[in-house]
Design a protein around this motif. Structure first.
Motif, PDB file in Angstrom:
ATOM      1  N   CYS A  11       0.836  -1.192   0.000  1.00 13.31           N
ATOM      2  CA  CYS A  11       0.000   0.000   0.000  1.00 13.31           C
ATOM      3  C   CYS A  11       0.877   1.250   0.000  1.00 13.31           C
ATOM      4  O   CYS A  11       2.109   1.168   0.064  1.00 13.31           O
ATOM      5  CB  CYS A  11      -0.924  -0.016   1.215  1.00 13.31           C
ATOM      6  N   ALA A  16       0.524  -2.601   4.604  1.00  7.39           N
ATOM      7  CA  ALA A  16      -0.142  -3.785   4.044  1.00  7.39           C
ATOM      8  C   ALA A  16       0.652  -4.272   2.839  1.00  7.39           C
ATOM      9  O   ALA A  16       0.905  -3.505   1.911  1.00  7.39           O
ATOM     10  CB  ALA A  16      -1.578  -3.445   3.651  1.00  7.39           C
ATOM     11  N   THR A  60      -6.022  -4.792   7.505  1.00  3.27           N
ATOM     12  CA  THR A  60      -6.977  -4.098   6.645  1.00  3.27           C
ATOM     13  C   THR A  60      -8.269  -3.863   7.402  1.00  3.27           C
ATOM     14  O   THR A  60      -8.545  -4.514   8.407  1.00  3.27           O
ATOM     15  CB  THR A  60      -7.317  -4.909   5.373  1.00  3.27           C
ATOM     16  N   CYS A  78      -6.038  -0.701   3.445  1.00  2.00           N
ATOM     17  CA  CYS A  78      -5.065  -0.535   4.529  1.00  2.00           C
ATOM     18  C   CYS A  78      -5.706   0.282   5.644  1.00  2.00           C
ATOM     19  O   CYS A  78      -6.372   1.287   5.388  1.00  2.00           O
ATOM     20  CB  CYS A  78      -3.817   0.171   4.001  1.00  2.00           C
ATOM     21  N   VAL A  85      -6.468  -2.771  -1.151  1.00  5.72           N
ATOM     22  CA  VAL A  85      -5.461  -3.828  -1.162  1.00  5.72           C
ATOM     23  C   VAL A  85      -5.970  -5.085  -1.867  1.00  5.72           C
ATOM     24  O   VAL A  85      -5.268  -5.680  -2.666  1.00  5.72           O
ATOM     25  CB  VAL A  85      -4.999  -4.155   0.276  1.00  5.72           C
TER      26      VAL A  85
END
Length: 140
Positions: A11, A16, A60, A78, A85
């Motif tokens: 991310c 993430a 997440t 994220c 994501v």
């Protein structure tokens, strides 16, 4: 063409992270109203990856939408920066929807092959010109 090496993606803030192995099942653009709202653009650019060839680390948050078809899509972002994501659709058991933009330069290997929900695309978006167009979902 898919390279042998795994693809590592993260991310915007790096919290993430995904590792993807092998090629995706397919790639597409989706112009459904939910994807338009989720991305803030005319369409989402997505790859469908088998979840057994995907590793995820980080946290997440998700929200769920129900499509006209009755399918539910769980859209994971994220928790820190909000970057999309992955998604999970009840129509695609065992697979994840991966935003192509998350892949950085590796996304160049995976040009979208079609557009689904073309009935909702905006007249000014010509990104999908030349691709197979489906009013809703693909036939298969």
């Amino acid at each position: 063409m898919m390279k042998e090496a795994d693809i590592r993606a993260e991310c915007a803030c790096g919290q993430a992270k995904l590792t993807l192995s092998g090629p995706p099942k397919t790639t597409m653009l989706c112009a459904c109203k939910d994807c338009q709202k989720s991305t803030g653009t005319d369409h989402a650019a997505l790859a469908i990856w088998p979840e057994d060839r995907l590793q995820f680390e980080g946290e997440t948050t998700h929200f769920d939408t129900t499509a006209d078809s009755g399918a539910t899509v769980h859209r994971h972002r994220c928790t820190r920066c909000g970057t999309p994501v992955y998604g999970i659709s009840t129509r695609l058991k065992g697979h994840r929807l991966i935003p192509l933009g998350l892949l950085g330069e590796a996304a160049n290997q995976f040009a979208p092959k079609s557009m689904i929900f073309a009935r909702s695309k905006y007249e000014w978006d010509h990104t999908s010109d030349g691709l197979a167009q489906y009013a809703t979902y693909r036939d298969s």
